[in-house]
Write a protein that holds these residues in place. Structure first.
Motif, mmCIF file in Angstrom:
data_model
loop_
_atom_site.group_PDB
_atom_site.id
_atom_site.type_symbol
_atom_site.label_atom_id
_atom_site.label_comp_id
_atom_site.label_asym_id
_atom_site.label_seq_id
_atom_site.Cartn_x
_atom_site.Cartn_y
_atom_site.Cartn_z
ATOM 1 N N PRO A 650 49.403 42.728 48.896
ATOM 2 C CA PRO A 650 48.208 42.063 49.854
ATOM 3 C C PRO A 650 47.559 41.129 49.107
ATOM 4 C CG PRO A 650 48.593 44.498 50.111
ATOM 5 C CD PRO A 650 49.175 44.234 48.653
ATOM 6 N N ALA A 651 46.971 40.232 49.874
ATOM 7 C CA ALA A 651 46.216 39.250 49.343
ATOM 8 C C ALA A 651 45.388 38.394 50.274
ATOM 9 C CB ALA A 651 46.918 38.186 48.510
ATOM 10 N N ARG A 652 44.444 37.308 50.089
ATOM 11 C CA ARG A 652 43.807 36.615 50.909
ATOM 12 C C ARG A 652 44.178 35.155 50.809
ATOM 13 N NH1 ARG A 652 40.255 39.129 47.879
ATOM 14 N NH2 ARG A 652 39.349 36.974 47.159
ATOM 15 N N GLU A 653 43.828 34.375 51.570
ATOM 16 C CA GLU A 653 44.247 32.936 51.605
ATOM 17 C C GLU A 653 43.377 32.414 50.580
ATOM 18 O OE1 GLU A 653 44.224 28.924 54.444
ATOM 19 O OE2 GLU A 653 43.358 30.775 55.164
ATOM 20 N N GLY A 654 44.070 31.528 49.639
ATOM 21 C CA GLY A 654 43.637 30.785 48.719
ATOM 22 C C GLY A 654 43.081 31.662 47.407
ATOM 23 N N VAL A 655 43.702 32.690 47.202
ATOM 24 C CA VAL A 655 43.150 33.613 45.998
ATOM 25 C C VAL A 655 43.743 32.856 44.534
ATOM 26 C CG1 VAL A 655 42.880 35.629 47.166
ATOM 27 C CG2 VAL A 655 45.250 35.097 46.399
ATOM 28 N N SER A 656 43.411 33.094 43.629
ATOM 29 C CA SER A 656 43.924 32.645 42.349
ATOM 30 C C SER A 656 44.366 34.051 41.410
ATOM 31 C CB SER A 656 43.117 31.966 41.445
ATOM 32 O OG SER A 656 43.345 31.498 40.394
ATOM 33 N N VAL A 657 45.869 33.828 41.220
ATOM 34 C CA VAL A 657 46.581 34.759 40.664
ATOM 35 C C VAL A 657 47.348 34.389 39.193
ATOM 36 C CG1 VAL A 657 48.251 36.867 40.798
ATOM 37 C CG2 VAL A 657 46.690 36.284 42.729
ATOM 38 N N GLU A 658 47.332 34.929 38.165
ATOM 39 C CA GLU A 658 48.168 34.662 37.146
ATOM 40 C C GLU A 658 49.376 35.784 36.972
ATOM 41 O OE1 GLU A 658 48.049 34.211 32.263
ATOM 42 O OE2 GLU A 658 46.194 34.312 33.508
ATOM 43 N N LEU A 659 50.557 35.309 36.955
ATOM 44 C CA LEU A 659 51.764 36.081 36.918
ATOM 45 C C LEU A 659 52.653 36.216 35.576
ATOM 46 C CD1 LEU A 659 53.316 35.062 40.169
ATOM 47 C CD2 LEU A 659 51.991 37.260 39.941
ATOM 48 N N THR A 660 52.732 37.123 35.109
ATOM 49 C CA THR A 660 53.497 37.207 33.844
ATOM 50 C C THR A 660 54.834 38.382 34.197
ATOM 51 O OG1 THR A 660 52.191 39.023 32.926
ATOM 52 C CG2 THR A 660 51.843 36.732 32.337
ATOM 53 N N ALA A 661 55.957 38.184 33.261
ATOM 54 C CA ALA A 661 56.926 39.105 33.478
ATOM 55 C C ALA A 661 57.220 39.813 32.117
ATOM 56 C CB ALA A 661 58.043 38.503 34.100
ATOM 57 N N GLU A 662 57.852 40.850 32.181
ATOM 58 C CA GLU A 662 58.362 41.522 30.730
ATOM 59 C C GLU A 662 59.700 41.500 30.846
ATOM 60 O OE1 GLU A 662 58.192 45.940 28.727
ATOM 61 O OE2 GLU A 662 56.643 45.189 29.867
ATOM 62 N N LEU A 663 60.379 41.221 29.836
ATOM 63 C CA LEU A 663 61.956 41.196 29.777
ATOM 64 C C LEU A 663 62.368 42.416 29.060
ATOM 65 C CD1 LEU A 663 62.227 37.378 28.575
ATOM 66 C CD2 LEU A 663 62.354 38.324 31.030
ATOM 67 N N ALA A 664 63.576 42.414 28.937
ATOM 68 C CA ALA A 664 64.193 43.625 28.474
ATOM 69 C C ALA A 664 63.887 43.813 26.978
ATOM 70 C CB ALA A 664 65.823 43.798 28.813
ATOM 71 N N ASP A 665 63.898 42.815 26.220
ATOM 72 C CA ASP A 665 63.612 42.776 24.699
ATOM 73 C C ASP A 665 62.060 42.972 24.579
ATOM 74 O OD1 ASP A 665 62.632 40.390 25.464
ATOM 75 O OD2 ASP A 665 64.065 39.371 24.072
ATOM 76 N N GLY A 666 61.216 43.081 25.503
ATOM 77 C CA GLY A 666 59.766 43.450 25.291
ATOM 78 C C GLY A 666 59.218 42.154 25.365
#
Length: 673
Positions: A650-666
Motif C-alpha cells: 500500500p502506498a500514497r500518490e507520488g511516493v519515492s521508493v527504491e527497489l532491489t531484488a535478490e537472486l538465487a546466487d545471493g
C-alpha cells in the motif's frame, strides 16, 4: 565532419494577411531581424536559388543573401518604407523581418537571371558579384534527410524559381495565398505570374527540406590545388605515370596496372551473384543475393554510383547508421540492385560488411550506409529500397517466397498479401517511421523458402516480422526469454504483448537497430480486483554490438483509465547495457499503480531468477518464499516460488521508493538505469 553555422534561436515569425500600411525600417531594426530569424532567411534563399548552382554554391549564396539583406544607410539612420504585413486585423510585430525577407526573396529570384553589361556589346553578360561568406578548400552541403527529402527536393528542382518561392512562402512562412501573391508582385512578378506561381506551388506536396544552417563539409579540388603548387617537372612526371598506367592496363578492362581505387570504381568489375547461389550456400546473407533490377547493365548509372561512393561531391547527401564507415570500398563491391522507383534512380551495393544505397534525382544525389556484418537469413531478408510520402518499398531476399503486411497493434487481424515484382521489389506500403502519432503500426511479414532453413532461417511456418524504424535495414522483431537463447519469430502468444509494445518502438530508432526482442518476464495478480498485469522487457540490439537499449513495461489489463490495446507504461530504461539479454537475463520492474478503487500501491515483479524483492524509502517492505504475505498483505498472491518474485505494498500518490531484488546466487539486482 559536421559544421554548424550559428543558428540563433528565434520565435517563429508569422506574417499572415496582406500588406497594408507602410512603416520605416531602420538599419538596427533590420539587423536585429536578421540575427533573430537568420535560419529562416537562409532556408528561404536556399530553396528559391537555382538548383543548377549546385548545393555548395546555393548554401553559400543563401547565407550571403541573408547577410546582405540590410537596407542601405548607416546606424542611426532610417531606411526606406516597406509594407507591414497584417493578419486578421492585427499589425505584424516584426516589420524588420518582413523587410529583410523581401530583400532575400528578391535577391534569390534575381540570381536565376543573367545580368547584362551595358556598353559592352549586345548579348554580353556578367556574373553577379561574389557574396560572403567564401569557403576555400571545402565543399559544404546540408546533411542527408533520406530519400523522402530527396524526392521533395527533386520536385522543387523541377519547378520554376517563382513556384519554389511561392511554395516556401506557403509551407514555410505559413502565409495565405493573397499575401503570397502580393509579396511576389512586390519583388517584381506580374500579377499573372504571381497567380500562376501560387497555383503551381499548391500542386506540389508538402514535405521536409534541407537545413542550410546545419552543414557537412568535404575537401574539394585537392588534386587541382596540388597541381597549381607543383612545377612543370612534377607535372611531367605525373603525365608520364598516367601514360605508363594506360600502357600496362589490359584491353579487356582487367586490373593490371590499375590502383585499387580505380578497380573499385569500375562498373565492369562489380561482383554479381547468381540467382540460385543461395540454395547451395552454407550461410544466407547479402553475399548470396543476385544482381537484380532493369538497370543492372546501365554502366553509366553504375559508374556514377561508384564514383559518388569513392568521392561524394557537394551535391550529395550522405547518411550512415552509428558505427558505419562511409569511406570508399576496399575492392569491387557486389551489385544487388539497379533500377528506378518513382522517378528516382537507385543502386544497392554491398561490400561484405556494409550496405550502400545510391539514389539520384536530377542534379541531387544521396548515399546511405548501413552496417550489416554478421547478417543471417532473417537479418538479410529485406532492405529499404525507396521511401515515398509516408510509404516504403523493400527489396527482398531471393529466399523469400511470400510477403504480407500486418498491423502490429491488431494481434487478431490477419496479414494482407503484399505484391512483389519479379526483381523482389515490393509495392509501396505504409510506414510507421516518422509519424507524429501512432494509430497503427504496419510491419512486414516474410515467409522463407523451406530450403533456407539450413542457412540460418528457423524451421517452421512462422514468418519473419520486420519493422521500419527509418533506417536502411528494417529491424527484426522477435519474442522469447533470453535464458533460452535468441528470440524467435512472433508466436501467437507473443502478438498480444507486441501489440502494446509497437508504439514504443520509435524510442529505440536511430541507433542502427538489428533486432528487437520482447518477452513477458512476469504476470502479476493485482489487488482490489484489478485483474492480472504483464511485466515485459524489450531489448533492441544493434548491428555494431554496442549501444543496445532495454526498457521494462507494465501492461495493465484494460479497464478504467487503461484503454484496450493502449501502449504499456515504460517503468525504466537503459542504454549501452547487457540487461534483458542472454548475458544478463534477470530483470526487475516496479511501478506506482492506482487500483479501480482509487487506492495506490507499489507493485514490483522480477524474472524467474529473483527470489526476493525489497522496497526502501517512503514505503518499505519485502517479500520472499519464506515470508508468505509479501510484506504488504497482498504480495503473497500466488504460490512459491512465485511469491518471491511479486511485491504489493500500500502506498500514497507520488511516493519515492527504491527497489532491489535478490537472486538465487545471493547477488542483488536493481531496476534498469
Amino acid at each position: 565532419m559536421r559544421t554548424d553555422v550559428p543558428s540563433p534561436q528565434a520565435t517563429t515569425p508569422r506574417s499572415t494577411g496582406r500588406p497594408a500600411v507602410a512603416a520605416a525600417v531602420g538599419v538596427e531594426q533590420a539587423e536585429a531581424a536578421i540575427a533573430e530569424h537568420y535560419p529562416r532567411l537562409v532556408r528561404l534563399g536556399y530553396l528559391v536559388l537555382p538548383p543548377a548552382l549546385g548545393r555548395h554554391r546555393r548554401v553559400l549564396t543563401a547565407h550571403g543573401l541573408a547577410q546582405r539583406a540590410l537596407p542601405p544607410g548607416r546606424r542611426g539612420r532610417r531606411a526606406g518604407s516597406v509594407p507591414v504585413q497584417r493578419g486578421a486585423g492585427r499589425p505584424a510585430t516584426d516589420p524588420g523581418y518582413v523587410y529583410v525577407r523581401q530583400r532575400v526573396l528578391r535577391g534569390a529570384l534575381a540570381a536565376g537571371r543573367p545580368v547584362r553589361i551595358t556598353g559592352r556589346g549586345p548579348g554580353r553578360l556578367r556574373k553577379p558579384p561574389p557574396l560572403l561568406p567564401q569557403v576555400w578548400g571545402l565543399r559544404v552541403f546540408p546533411p542527408s534527410g533520406g530519400s523522402d527529402e530527396l524526392t521533395m527536393e527533386r520536385a522543387l528542382s523541377a519547378a520554376s524559381a517563382q513556384t519554389r518561392a511561392a511554395w516556401a512562402l506557403i509551407h514555410l512562412e505559413e502565409m495565405p495565398e493573397p499575401a503570397v501573391r502580393e509579396l511576389l508582385a512586390a519583388v517584381g512578378l506580374t500579377e499573372s505570374e504571381a497567380r500562376a506561381a501560387v497555383q503551381a506551388a499548391q500542386r506540389l506536396p508538402a514535405g521536409s527540406v534541407p537545413d542550410p544552417c546545419s552543414l557537412r563539409a568535404r575537401p574539394a579540388d585537392l588534386l587541382r590545388r596540388r597541381q597549381f603548387t607543383r612545377g612543370g617537372l612534377v607535372a611531367g612526371a605525373v603525365a608520364l605515370a598516367l601514360v605508363t598506367g594506360m600502357a600496362l592496363a589490359r584491353p579487356d578492362g582487367g586490373g593490371a596496372g590499375r590502383s585499387a581505387v580505380e578497380l573499385a570504381a569500375d562498373p565492369a568489375l562489380l561482383t554479381r551473384g547468381e540467382p540460385a547461389a543461395w540454395r547451395d550456400a552454407a550461410r544466407l546473407d547479402f553475399s548470396v543475393w543476385p544482381a537484380r533490377g532493369p538497370a543492372v547493365k546501365d554502366t553509366e548509372l553504375l559508374g556514377r554510383a561508384l564514383d559518388t561512393w569513392a568521392e561524394p561531391g557537394g551535391n550529395v547527401q550522405v547518411s550512415a547508421t552509428p558505427g558505419t564507415h562511409t569511406g570508399p570500398p576496399a575492392g569491387s563491391p557486389q551489385l544487388l540492385y539497379a533500377g528506378e522507383q518513382e522517378g528516382v534512380s537507385l543502386v544497392m551495393l554491398h561490400d561484405g560488411h556494409r550496405l550502400v544505397r545510391y539514389a539520384e534525382a536530377g542534379d541531387a544525389a544521396a548515399l546511405d550506409f548501413a552496417r550489416t556484418d554478421g547478417a543471417d537469413a532473417a537479418g538479410a531478408a529485406a532492405v529499404v529500397l525507396h521511401r515515398g510520402e509516408g510509404t516504403v518499398q523493400y527489396l527482398l531476399a531471393p529466399w523469400v517466397t511470400a510477403a504480407g503486411v500486418r498491423d502490429l497493434t491488431a494481434p487478431d487481424a490477419a496479414a494482407e498479401p503484399l505484391e512483389t515484382d519479379e526483381d523482389g521489389v515490393t509495392a509501396p506500403l505504409a510506414t510507421p517511421a516518422g509519424r507524429p502519432e501512432c494509430t497503427d503500426f504496419p510491419v512486414l511479414e516474410l515467409l522463407p523458402d523451406p530450403a533456407a532453413h539450413g542457412g540460418g532461417a528457423p524451421a517452421g511456418e512462422l514468418p519473419f516480422v520486420l519493422a521500419d524504424l527509418g533506417e536502411l535495414t528494417p529491424a527484426l522483431l522477435t519474442f522469447g526469454a533470453p535464458h533460452t537463447g535468441p528470440g524467435q519469430p512472433l508466436p501467437e502468444d507473443g502478438r498480444e504483448v507486441w501489440a502494446r509494445t509497437a508504439c514504443l518502438l520509435p524510442s529505440v530508432a536511430g541507433g542502427g537497430v538489428r533486432t528487437v526482442n520482447s518477452w513477458e518476464f512476469a504476470r502479476q495478480p493485482l489487488p482490489q480486483g484489478g485483474g492480472t498485469a504483464s511485466w515485459v522487457c524489450t531489448r533492441a540490439e544493434t548491428w555494431r554490438g554496442a549501444g543496445s537499449r532495454a526498457m521494462t513495461q507494465f501492461q495493465a489489463p484494460p479497464g478504467g483509465e487503461v484503454a484496450a490495446g493502449s501502449p504499456g507504461a515504460v517503468t525504466a530504461s537503459a542504454e549501452s547495457t547487457a540487461a534483458c539479454g542472454p548475458r544478463a537475463p534477470e530483470v526487475l520492474g516496479g511501478v506506482l499503480w492506482r487500483s479501480p478503487e482509487s487506492t495506490w500501491f507499489v507493485l514490483a515483479a522480477g524474472s524467474e531468477g529473483v527470489t526476493a524483492i525489497r522496497a526502501e524509502g517512503e514505503v518499505t517492505g519485502e517479500t520472499g518464499p519464506a515470508r508468505g504475505d509479501g510484506g504488504g498483505g497482498e504480495g503473497g498472491a500466488g504460490q512459491a516460488p512465485e511469491a518471491g518474485r511479486m511485491l504489493v505494498l500500500p502506498a500514497r500518490e507520488g511516493v519515492s521508493v527504491e527497489l532491489t531484488a535478490e537472486l538465487a546466487d545471493g547477488s542483488t539486482l536493481g531496476v534498469l538505469t
